[in-house]
Design an enzyme around this catalytic site. Structure first.
Site, short mmCIF file in Angstrom:
data_model
loop_
_atom_site.label_atom_id
_atom_site.label_comp_id
_atom_site.label_asym_id
_atom_site.label_seq_id
_atom_site.Cartn_x
_atom_site.Cartn_y
_atom_site.Cartn_z
CE LYS B 89 -4.23 -1.75 0.17
NZ LYS B 89 -5.12 -1.60 -1.01
CD GLU B 111 -10.07 4.13 0.32
OE1 GLU B 111 -9.88 5.33 0.13
OE2 GLU B 111 -9.37 3.24 -0.19
CB SER B 377 -0.02 -8.07 -1.21
OG SER B 377 -0.93 -8.87 -0.48
#
Lengths: 286, 397
Positions: B89, B111, B377
Site C-alpha cells: 500500500k 478510506e 502483498s
C-alpha cells in the site's frame, strides 16, 4: 408541453420544489406524500429512488434511503405505485436517484416507464454530462442493446446514440447540477445541454448541510444570475427554512428542499397536516 | 491487445468517471495533471528516492525452497510484506502524497478497511506534515484496533463510519462525501485501483514498480525476466495490478488473480466479484459488481478485511473479459491453511489477503520446472486474531 417548462412559464419566481424518498417513511407512503405536497401548494416534486450507496447525500437522506430499501422499495414497485398518479396530480414530477439501479432496471425500460407514469424529468447526480451526451465514447450497454435491436446505426458517429436521444424521445428532461466550483465554460455547456432548469447546488456539499448563506454563496448565486443562462435555475442543498428559501428566490427562480422535509416525514404523526404546515412555513404564510 | 486506459478513462467497456458534478473540478484537475507529474524528472527522482530509502525498495524476490518442494514447482515470493508499514500500500501513498503536494493540497483523506491503506496514508502524511483524515467503517475500527492505534499515533484523525454496513464500501462513500464537502484544499488518496478515472490508472502506475523490479530480479535468479505464472490476490486489485502491469503485453506469462470466496461461493458469504457480480457502477466506476436484482450493492464477506470489496478495479474487469487474466478464488479455510503452510515451511507470516494467493499453489497444477511468482502483498501481524482462532480450532498449539 413538458410540465416543467409549463411551470417556469407560468410562474417565474418563488418556485418551491420538494424532494423526498419514495417508500419512506413507509412503503405505501409514496403516493400519499405526493398528493399531500400538491395539495399544500408545492410547485414541483422530486421523488427519490432509494439507493444503497448514495454518495452525494448527507445523513438524513442516507437514512431515509436505507429505511425505504428495508421497506421493500424498488423501481419496479415505484412505477407500480405511480401508475395512476397523473389522474390526481398535475404538477411536474421528477425522479431523482443514482445511476446503478436505473441501469440494472434497463435504461430504455426506465425511460418508457417514466413516460407511461407521466414523469417530467430525471436527476441522476452520478450521470456525468459527457456520458449523457455520448461524448466519452462509453457504452451504457443497456442502451446500446436497445439501439442494436432498433436497427439504429450506432456506428454513425455523427448521430452517436446517446441518452439525450432516448430522454428526448420520451419527453423527459435530464436535470444537471452545477456547484460553486463549476467553471464558466462548463456551466455554459451544461446550460446548453439542459432542458427545464439548472440545479444549482448551493455550496460544495452533500445534501442537508445547514445554516444561512455565507457571503461567498451569495456572490456565487449572483455570478450565476448574471450569466443569464438560457434555462431558469433552482437552488438546492442546504435550504431548510423560510429565511434561506426567500434568499435563494432573490437569485434564482426558486429553491429545492430535501433533507429538511424528509426530517418532517420521519417525525410526523399527522402527515397531511404536517406537510401543509411545512409548505406554509417555508413560504412564510402567516 | 491494448490493455491501457483510453482518453476517456475506459478499459474496454469498464471504467469511466460516474461522479457528481461537485467532484468534477477535482477529478479534472487530477486527470489533466497526473501523467505530467508522473513523467516529471523531479517527481521521478523524489519518488524513487523515497521508495528506496524510506520504503526499503526494491523488495526482495525470494526463492521459497521448502514451499517449492511441497508444491512440486518453483515458487518465488515477491516480498511486498517487507516494505515499510508492512504491505504494498505504501508504494501508492508515497506517490500520491507527492502528487497532492504538487496540486497544492494541504489536507489528505483516505478510506481504509483492514487499516493497511489507512496506516500507509497516515505515514506519508506524517512524513510530509500534512493533515490526514481516515474514514473507517465502525465495524472495522472495532476489528482492527492495532491499526487504528497506529494511525492515531501517526497523527491521523480516524473517523468511524456509521452509515450502511459500516465497512470498507461505506468508508469509501464517506471519503467521497468528505471530498464533495472540501473541494479546494483536499486530496483523496484512494487505496486501490478503483474509483473514477484517473484513479485506477494512477494507482496502477504507482504500484507497477512491483513488476518492474520482478523483471530484472527474475532475470538474475532464473536467467529470464519472464516467469510462467504470476499470482496475486484481488480485492480492489492494486497489488495484482502492480504485479501484472509490465507483463500484460507478454502472453507467455500467465497471470492469475485470486478473489476471496469467504465461506464458499454459494454460501451467501463471499467476496468473489467475478463469479457473483455483473456490470454496474460503484464509487464512480463501471465495473463488475456484487449487487441484487434491483441494483443495490451487496455487502461482501471474507475473513480478510482487505478483500471484502463488492466491486473490483475496472482494469481487472476488462482483463477478465478479454481473458488476459485467469480468475481463481480461495475460501477462508483455504487461505488460513496456506498461511500456516508458509509460516511453518518458510518462517514467513503472510497477511490473510496474500494467503489467498498462496492457496492457489495447492488448487492449481503447476509443472515442476515452471516458475511461479506469488506476490506476497503484506505481512500478517494485523491478522493475529484470525490466526489464533485457527490455531485454537485446529489444536496447533
Amino acid at each position: 408541453m413538458n410540465r416543467i417548462n409549463r411551470l417556469f412559464q407560468d410562474k417565474p419566481g418563488n418556485i418551491l420544489s420538494i424532494y423526498y424518498t419514495a417508500g419512506y417513511p413507509s412503503r405505501d407512503s409514496t403516493v400519499p406524500v405526493i398528493k399531500a405536497l400538491a395539495k399544500a401548494g408545492a410547485d414541483m416534486i422530486e421523488i427519490g429512488m432509494p439507493f444503497s450507496d448514495p454518495m452525494a447525500d448527507g445523513p438524513v437522506i442516507q437514512s431515509s434511503s436505507n429505511k425505504a430499501l428495508k421497506n421493500g422499495m424498488s423501481l419496479k414497485l415505484l412505477f407500480d405505485q405511480l401508475k395512476n398518479i397523473r389522474k390526481e396530480v398535475d404538477i411536474p414530477l421528477l425522479l431523482m436517484g443514482y445511476l446503478n439501479p436505473v441501469l440494472q432496471y434497463g435504461m430504455e425500460k426506465f425511460c418508457s416507464d417514466c413516460a407511461m407514469t407521466g414523469m417530467d424529468g430525471i436527476i441522476l447526480p452520478d450521470l456525468p454530462l459527457e456520458e449523457y451526451l455520448g461524448e466519452s465514447g462509453s457504452i451504457l450497454s443497456d442502451f446500446n442493446h436497445y439501439n442494436n435491436h432498433n436497427h439504429h446505426n450506432h456506428h454513425n458517429h455523427h448521430n452517436n446514440p446517446n441518452l439525450r436521444t432516448l430522454f428526448t424521445l420520451h419527453n423527459l428532461h435530464n436535470i444537471f447540477l452545477i456547484s460553486p466550483q463549476t467553471s464558466p465554460g462548463r456551466i455554459a455547456k451544461i446550460d446548453s445541454a439542459s432542458k427545464g432548469f439548472v440545479y444549482m447546488v448551493s455550496s460544495s456539499s452533500t445534501t442537508g448541510t445547514k445554516g444561512s448563506f455565507t457571503q461567498e454563496q451569495i456572490s456565487y448565486f449572483g455570478r450565476i444570475r448574471d450569466m443569464k443562462l438560457k434555462n431558469p435555475s433552482l437552488i438546492g442543498f442546504g435550504i431548510s427554512d423560510h429565511g434561506n428559501f426567500s434568499a435563494a428566490c432573490e437569485y434564482a427562480s426558486g429553491a429545492i428542499i430535501g433533507s429538511a422535509f424528509v426530517k418532517i416525514l420521519s417525525e410526523t404523526k399527522d402527515m397531511e397536516n404536517d406537510i401543509r404546515k411545512f409548505v406554509e412555513d417555508i413560504r412564510g404564510v402567516a | 491487445m491494448n490493455y491501457s486506459v483510453d482518453a476517456n478513462g475506459y478499459y474496454g467497456e469498464f471504467g469511466g468517471a460516474f461522479i457528481p458534478e461537485m467532484m468534477v473540478p477535482n477529478i479534472e484537475d487530477l486527470r489533466e495533471n497526473y501523467l505530467k507529474i508522473l513523467e516529471d524528472p523531479e517527481f521521478k527522482s523524489e519518488f524513487n528516492t523515497l521508495l528506496k530509502d524510506y520504503v526499503g525498495r526494491p523488495s526482495p524476490l525470494y526463492y521459497a525452497k521448502r514451499l517449492s518442494a511441497y508444491h512440486r514447482t518453483e515458487v518465488y515470493l515477491k516480498r511486498e510484506d517487507l516494505n515499510h508499514t508492512g504491505a504494498h500500500k505504501i508504494n501508492n501513498t508515497v506517490g500520491q502524497i507527492l502528487i497532492a503536494r504538487r496540486l497544492g493540497k494541504t489536507r489528505i483523506i483516505a478510506e481504509t478497511g483492514a487499516g493497511q491503506h489507512g496506516v500507509a496514508a497516515a505515514t506519508v502524511c506524517a512524513l510530509m506534515g500534512l493533515q490526514c483524515v481516515v474514514y473507517m467503517g465502525k465495524l472495522d475500527v472495532e476489528r482492527q484496533e492495532p491499526n487504528v492505534l497506529r494511525m492515531k499515533m501517526l497523527g491521523a484523525q480516524v473517523v468511524p463510519v456509521l452509515s450502511g454496513n459500516m465497512t470498507l464500501k461505506d468508508a469509501t462513500n464517506e471519503a467521497i462525501r468528505d471530498w464533495i464537502n472540501n473541494p479546494v484544499d483536499t486530496h483523496y488518496i484512494i487505496g486501490s485501483v478503483v474509483g473514477p478515472h484517473p484513479y485506477p490508472d494512477l494507482v496502477t502506475r504507482l504500484q507497477s514498480v512491483i513488476s518492474e523490479e520482478l523483471q530484472w530480479q527474475l532475470q538474475e535468479k532464473t536467467g529470464s525476466p519472464d516467469p510462467d505464472y504470476i499470482i496475486a490476490c484481488v480485492g480492489g486489485g492494486s497489488n495484482a495490478a502492480g504485479a501484472f502491469y509490465h507483463y500484460l503485453d507478454n502472453d507467455s506469462v500467465k497471470l492469475v488473480a485470486v478473489e476471496a470466496s469467504g465461506k464458499g461461493i454459494d454460501s451467501g458469504e463471499s467476496a468473489a466479484t467475478m463469479v457473483l457480480g455483473r456490470t454496474g457502477i460503484i464509487h464512480g466506476s463501471r465495473t463488475m459488481l456484487m449487487q441484487d436484482d434491483d441494483g443495490q450493492i451487496l455487502e461482501p464477506y471474507s475473513v480478510s478485511a482487505g478483500l471484502d470489496y463488492p466491486g473490483i478495479g475496472p482494469m481487472h474487469s476488462h482483463l477478465y473479459k478479454v481473458r488476459r487474466v485467469i480468475f481463481e478464488h480461495a475460501t477462508d479455510d483455504e487461505a488460513l491453511e496456506a498461511a500456516f503452510r508458509l509460516t511453518r515451511l518458510e518462517g514467513i507470516v503472510p497477511a490473510l489477503e496474500s494467503a489467498h494467493a498462496l492457496a492457489v499453489l495447492k488448487k492449481r497444477k503447476f509443472g515442476e520446472k515452471e516458475v511461479v511468482v506469488v506476490n506476497l502483498s503484506g505481512r500478517g501481524d494485523k491478522d493475529m486474531a484470525a490466526y489464533m482462532n485457527y490455531m485454537n480450532d485446529h489444536q496447533l498449539f
